[in-house]
Write a protein that holds these residues in place. Structure first.
Motif, short mmCIF file in Angstrom:
data_model
loop_
_atom_site.label_atom_id
_atom_site.label_comp_id
_atom_site.label_asym_id
_atom_site.label_seq_id
_atom_site.Cartn_x
_atom_site.Cartn_y
_atom_site.Cartn_z
N GLU A 11 -12.27 16.24 -0.68
CA GLU A 11 -12.04 15.11 -1.68
C GLU A 11 -10.84 14.44 -1.31
O GLU A 11 -9.50 14.84 -1.29
CB GLU A 11 -11.80 15.77 -3.02
N PRO A 12 -10.91 12.93 -0.76
CA PRO A 12 -9.64 12.39 -0.48
C PRO A 12 -8.76 12.07 -1.73
O PRO A 12 -9.41 11.70 -2.65
CB PRO A 12 -10.26 11.09 0.21
N LEU A 13 -7.40 12.09 -1.56
CA LEU A 13 -6.69 12.02 -2.57
C LEU A 13 -5.87 10.49 -2.24
O LEU A 13 -5.88 10.30 -1.16
CB LEU A 13 -5.66 13.12 -2.70
N LYS A 14 -5.48 9.79 -3.04
CA LYS A 14 -4.56 8.65 -3.02
C LYS A 14 -3.05 9.11 -3.22
O LYS A 14 -2.69 9.73 -4.36
CB LYS A 14 -4.99 7.63 -4.09
N ILE A 15 -2.58 8.98 -2.05
CA ILE A 15 -1.20 9.51 -1.81
C ILE A 15 0.02 8.65 -1.58
O ILE A 15 -0.32 7.65 -0.70
CB ILE A 15 -1.20 10.42 -0.62
N ALA A 16 0.90 8.43 -2.34
CA ALA A 16 2.24 7.37 -2.06
C ALA A 16 3.21 8.16 -1.28
O ALA A 16 3.49 9.16 -1.63
CB ALA A 16 2.61 6.96 -3.22
#
Length: 180
Positions: A11-16
């Protein structure tokens, strides 16, 4: 991956990624580059990337905006975790935490000891959950960022890691966050 059998889908995560530095710019930000390259190589998405000076309020403002953004699931901060007068990342972040993840700093220092010996005691890296968003504060060195990603974060931010990982917890963290 060495952390167990893989039965779930990735599951790709949105990472800052936020770099805290008085001496670098985005153009020469090797630690931020290393984190961005690793998270993208793993299949995650870069949600945002910034660089701020070692200033507690500017740092807190950027992270506060990201944890208020439902699109950002994880924040990686590199820099400002030492013990000098301008190092203020833990002081900036810990008031934002609803839950502290003490094990992250403990495990990082244990792994780092293998690489740099007792010098790891100077690291004040920390982690927590803030408004349902995972926040990890890493030292500013590129080597430390590689250690944190390669030996802790890569597996814990992968839904396939068994027996447990942070990905499976994100939905539950978000439904119980104070303002979500």
């Amino acid at each position: 991956m060495s952390d167990g059998a893989q039965s779930k889908a990735f599951e790709p995560l949105k990472i800052a990624v936020l770099t805290v530095s008085d001496s670098r710019s985005i153009a020469d930000d090797r630690s931020g580059d290393a984190l961005q390259q690793r998270l993208e190589a793993a299949g995650h998405l870069l949600a945002a990337r910034e660089l701020v000076p070692d200033d507690i309020y500017r740092l807190r403002a950027v992270v506060s905006a990201w944890i208020a953004d439902m699109a950002v699931q994880v924040v990686l901060v590199t820099g400002g975790t030492g013990v000098t007068g301008r190092d203020s990342t833990p002081e900036a972040l810990t008031p934002l935490f609803d839950r502290h993840i003490e094990g992250f700093g403990e495990l990082f220092r244990w792994l780092s000891f293998e690489e740099i010996g007792a010098s790891t005691i100077q690291s004040r890296c920390t982690a927590g959950v803030a408004n349902g968003t995972l926040v990890f504060a890493l030292p500013g060195s590129t080597g430390a960022c590689r250690t944190a990603w390669d030996r802790i974060l890569a597996s814990q931010l992968d839904a396939r890691t068994k027996p447990c990982n942070f990905v499976s917890l994100i939905p539950r963290m978000r439904e119980t966050a104070p303002s979500r």
